[in-house]
Design a protein around this motif. Structure first.
Motif, PDB file in Angstrom:
ATOM      1  N   ALA A 618      -9.731 -42.163 -15.581  1.00 42.81           N
ATOM      2  CA  ALA A 618     -10.587 -41.382 -16.480  1.00 42.81           C
ATOM      3  C   ALA A 618     -10.262 -39.898 -16.402  1.00 42.81           C
ATOM      4  O   ALA A 618     -10.291 -39.197 -17.422  1.00 42.81           O
ATOM      5  CB  ALA A 618     -12.056 -41.636 -16.138  1.00 42.81           C
ATOM      6  N   THR A 638     -15.891 -50.457 -19.862  1.00 46.93           N
ATOM      7  CA  THR A 638     -15.443 -49.140 -20.316  1.00 46.93           C
ATOM      8  C   THR A 638     -16.598 -48.227 -20.713  1.00 46.93           C
ATOM      9  O   THR A 638     -16.431 -47.011 -20.785  1.00 46.93           O
ATOM     10  CB  THR A 638     -14.474 -49.284 -21.493  1.00 46.93           C
ATOM     11  OG1 THR A 638     -15.022 -50.202 -22.443  1.00 46.93           O
ATOM     12  CG2 THR A 638     -13.124 -49.789 -21.015  1.00 46.93           C
ATOM     13  N   GLN A 650     -20.409 -39.975 -16.884  1.00 49.32           N
ATOM     14  CA  GLN A 650     -19.012 -40.181 -16.510  1.00 49.32           C
ATOM     15  C   GLN A 650     -18.673 -41.656 -16.675  1.00 49.32           C
ATOM     16  O   GLN A 650     -19.239 -42.511 -16.004  1.00 49.32           O
ATOM     17  CB  GLN A 650     -18.755 -39.729 -15.068  1.00 49.32           C
ATOM     18  CG  GLN A 650     -18.770 -38.223 -14.901  1.00 49.32           C
ATOM     19  CD  GLN A 650     -18.378 -37.789 -13.498  1.00 49.32           C
ATOM     20  OE1 GLN A 650     -18.393 -38.569 -12.560  1.00 49.32           O
ATOM     21  NE2 GLN A 650     -18.042 -36.511 -13.348  1.00 49.32           N
ATOM     22  N   SER A 651     -17.755 -41.931 -17.588  1.00 48.34           N
ATOM     23  CA  SER A 651     -17.276 -43.290 -17.831  1.00 48.34           C
ATOM     24  C   SER A 651     -15.950 -43.179 -18.567  1.00 48.34           C
ATOM     25  O   SER A 651     -15.537 -42.094 -18.991  1.00 48.34           O
ATOM     26  CB  SER A 651     -18.275 -44.080 -18.681  1.00 48.34           C
ATOM     27  OG  SER A 651     -18.312 -43.572 -20.008  1.00 48.34           O
ATOM     28  N   LEU A 652     -15.271 -44.301 -18.759  1.00 46.47           N
ATOM     29  CA  LEU A 652     -14.031 -44.280 -19.533  1.00 46.47           C
ATOM     30  C   LEU A 652     -14.310 -43.918 -20.989  1.00 46.47           C
ATOM     31  O   LEU A 652     -13.572 -43.140 -21.600  1.00 46.47           O
ATOM     32  CB  LEU A 652     -13.336 -45.637 -19.429  1.00 46.47           C
ATOM     33  CG  LEU A 652     -12.627 -45.900 -18.092  1.00 46.47           C
ATOM     34  CD1 LEU A 652     -12.341 -47.387 -17.908  1.00 46.47           C
ATOM     35  CD2 LEU A 652     -11.336 -45.100 -18.004  1.00 46.47           C
ATOM     36  N   ALA A 655     -14.907 -40.262 -21.277  1.00 48.58           N
ATOM     37  CA  ALA A 655     -13.677 -39.479 -21.108  1.00 48.58           C
ATOM     38  C   ALA A 655     -12.955 -39.319 -22.441  1.00 48.58           C
ATOM     39  O   ALA A 655     -12.467 -38.228 -22.776  1.00 48.58           O
ATOM     40  CB  ALA A 655     -12.770 -40.143 -20.075  1.00 48.58           C
TER      41      ALA A 655
END
Length: 728
Positions: A618, A638, A650-652, A655
């Motif tokens: 990420a 995700t 905050q995570s994929l 990002a």
């Protein structure tokens, strides 16, 4: 503040050591408030002076990032006054954001260095920092002992600033351990050292706050209110007097005056909320402002001032720049002398840490990634305070309503005062209410609902959530067919599409999308799909380096979708590399990834996508700063995130959003490979015949089709459409 040559030991030492790349910044008294007790000068790498000019001032974030970089430059030269003072100044800037263990280690190193180089006259300030660190760790009596040493050296070396700070800190500890009279005596002594200067108002405000708190502890409410009134009349620069007086007025039954105080405090606190460039300091801003915003939201809802309450909630989530589109805050060109950041060493560390799975290693790499991203963000950005008024809040709420399509409602959930507050906006009205159960109970139900879905159990907890969060809005929700959801911390990861409205899953009657704030809803277009768009598909069914089950439907999924575009670009198997993904961020309108996804809860920036040659993390996506308008992530977890205060996620998926994507399709939990392929195919097919149809609506049509085949939410409810990035 000036950039002229600083007199004294620090500059002489720099020359003697032959240090390159650092300049000395002389601090005026007014600037020392940023780090509370500054040396005669601070040392920063040269790019930070250019950032200082671009940001039009000095702030805690810029100083902390620059001081950390300065320490890295100084460390190879061995023990020095310069390195010791840099450590101490760094700690002052990051108070509350540095772990007690790290803080104590830095203080001890600084004190040992100062003694080793014969700078005994500076050791007293190291004792002060040790005391503040011990106080933050709850070790109050050891902190008092450290303050005794600081006071002794303050008298020995005639350091009035040290004596002022030491007596102030002694007073705060005495108040905390239940000795308000002793605390007032310490504050009175501290006042003796407040010399007339630019810094005096800052210390006066701190003393006002502590003295008022002592009076409240002693039951002297009238005296406390008099102190708070004087503080406010003298031009308070913090929200604290408004919060304290608002609480007093609420206790006395004057709800109207209390609400006005809370609102003024929120507007003052909101000047800098989310103004920081980096995630680390945005979280810090949110923590400091949380209490006043919760008080303001609860009071406004109780007073039936729904628009005001919603405006305050959004101010906390998005900051003042959201309300002032012409604000000077925003991105600035990168500093011309800014060195290129190399990610390769951090990528290697991240791979090793995720392979080992050690929590301490993961936390350390997460911390390193945050500082690396923050370093670049700070040097690229301007931070400007944006004053805001209540009338601006209300006008902005009207603009949000006006931006909603007639068939769409916005639902926002906020935790305030231990309760869950629900906001419902349509083009014609704003409605707010508190749930019948507490935010804690809602959080427990949310956790239970997630376990029900993942275990394919009956969804009783999910049904209870629907009764609390959706059923009270039945009349309004029956008038719309699309919903945008802004969740609170405890609801992160809950699929609202599966949540029942009067007994029926919401997806049966509505399309559902998610956002981080209403600013993003009103400011970004609805993502759509057309035959002519540049579509890139990247699929890795089985990375050889990972112990993961092969994904049999990755290749069929992407080949089927590719047929719907005029000029698809498809990379499968060994061609689905990290470089292919990073290149596609700049070269596509739609990026479709099908692979394994891994969320790392202990270190969300180390969450990753498993591609053919290596995982892509990420933090790499955030560092890329480019993303196509639409990103489709057919990969597990995700959209699973670690939410923080103030809408920070905050995570994929987050990002990609923060790097520029307008919309991201992501998964809350692990995907069923076959069901995911069917949903993807159905979603693209649903969007093509109706070019104006949003991806949110197309996803809803595909999910309804799968639901008819398998009604349990596990099969169809994991995927959601997200909008709104973290960066301004």
């Amino acid at each position: 503040m000036t950039r002229q040559g600083a007199p004294g030991e620090l500059v002489a030492e720099l020359g003697r050591l032959g240090v390159q790349g650092l300049d000395a910044m002389v601090l005026k008294a007014s600037s020392t408030t940023t780090i509370r007790l500054a040396p005669e000068a601070i040392l920063l790498p040269r790019p930070f002076f250019e950032a200082f000019v671009a940001r039009q001032g000095l702030d805690r974030e810029l100083l902390a990032t620059g001081l950390k970089a300065a320490a890295e430059i100084l460390q190879p030269y061995g023990p020095s006054i310069s390195l010791a003072e840099t450590y101490l100044s760094y700690l002052r800037c990051t108070r509350g954001d540095t772990s007690p263990e790290e803080a104590i280690d830095l203080v001890v190193q600084a004190a040992m260095m100062l003694r080793a180089v014969g700078a005994e006259h500076r050791v007293g300030r190291a004792y002060l920092e040790l005391a503040v660190t011990l106080k933050a760790a709850g070790v109050d009596y050891d902190a008092l002992a450290a303050l005794d040493h600081a006071v002794q050296r303050g008298h020995q070396f005639n350091d009035p600033a040290l004596l002022l700070a030491a007596h102030y800190e002694r007073g705060t500890i005495c108040r905390r351990i239940g000795l308000p009279i002793s605390a007032l005596e310490a504050f009175a002594t501290a006042r003796e050292f407040v010399a007339p200067s630019d810094v005096a108002p800052e210390w006066t405000e701190r003393l006002y706050a502590e003295e008022a708190a002592c009076d409240l502890t002693l039951g002297r409410n009238a005296e406390a209110e008099a102190i708070l009134a004087s503080w406010i009349e003298s031009g308070a620069s913090t929200h604290r007097p408004y919060l304290m007086r608002g609480d007093l007025r609420a206790q006395s039954g004057d709800r109207s005056a209390s609400l006005e105080d809370y609102i003024e405090g929120c507007l003052l606190a909101g000047r800098t909320i989310r103004g920081a460039a980096s995630d680390r300091f945005r979280r810090s801003d949110a923590r400091q402002a949380q209490e006043i915003f919760q008080a303001g939201i609860v009071a406004a809802v109780a007073a039936d001032a729904s628009a005001t309450a919603f405006g305050l909630s959004e101010l906390f989530l998005a900051g003042p720049a959201a309300f002032q589109p012409d604000s000077v805050a925003g991105a600035a060109p990168a500093s011309p002398s800014m060195p290129e950041t190399r990610l390769d060493p951090l990528i290697l560390k991240a791979q090793e840490a995720t392979d080992r799975g050690d929590e301490q290693d993961l936390a350390a790499i997460q911390n390193e990634a945050e500082w690396l991203l923050g370093h670049a963000d700070v040097l690229r950005s301007r931070r400007a305070e944006a004053p805001i008024s209540r009338s601006v809040l209300l006008k902005w709420c009207e603009r949000v309503q006006g931006s909603l399509p007639p068939d769409t409602a916005l639902l926002e959930y906020a935790e305030a005062g231990g309760q869950m507050v629900v906001f419902c906006l349509t083009p014609s009205k704003i409605y707010a209410h508190q749930t019948e159960v507490s935010a804690l109970e809602i959080g427990l139900l949310a956790t239970a609902a997630q376990h029900e879905i993942l275990g394919r159990f009956p969804t009783d907890a999910l049904a209870q959530l629907g009764r609390h969060l959706l059923d009270p809005l039945t009349e309004t929700l029956h008038q719309v067919r699309a919903l945008r959801i802004i969740t609170s911390q405890v609801l992160a990861g809950v699929s609202f599409a599966a949540m029942p409205l009067n007994g029926q899953p919401l997806i049966a009657t509505h399309s559902v999308g998610y956002a981080l704030s209403a600013q993003r809803i009103s400011g970004s277009p609805r993502a759509t799909v057309t035959h002519e768009q540049r579509w890139q598909g990247i699929g890795c069914p089985h990375p050889r380096y990972a112990l993961a089950q092969p994904l049999a439907f990755v290749e069929p999924e992407l080949r089927q979708v590719a047929q719907q575009f005029a000029a698809p670009n498809l990379k499968l198997g060994d061609a689905a590399t990290a470089d292919a993904l990073l290149s596609a961020l700049r070269e596509s309108d739609i990026l479709h990834l099908a692979c394994h996804g891994v969320f790392v809860p202990e270190a969300p920036l180390l969450s990753h996508l498993l591609l053919a040659d290596r995982p892509v993390f990420a933090f790499e996506l955030l560092h890329a700063r480019h993303a196509p308008p639409l990103v489709v992530l057919s990969a597990c977890e995700t959209a699973r995130a670690r939410p923080e205060l103030g809408g920070h996620v905050q995570s994929l998926s987050a990002a990609f959003l923060a790097s520029g994507a307008e919309a991201v399709l992501g998964a809350f939990w692990q995907l069923d490979d076959q069901a995911a392929a069917a949903i993807m195919d159905g979603m693209y097919q649903a969007s093509m015949p109706s070019p104006g149809q949003s991806i949110q609506e197309a996803l809803a049509l595909a999910q309804r089709k799968i639901r008819h085949q398998d009604p349990h939410p596990y099969a169809w409810a994991s995927l959601g459409v997200f909008s709104g990035g973290n960066r301004s």
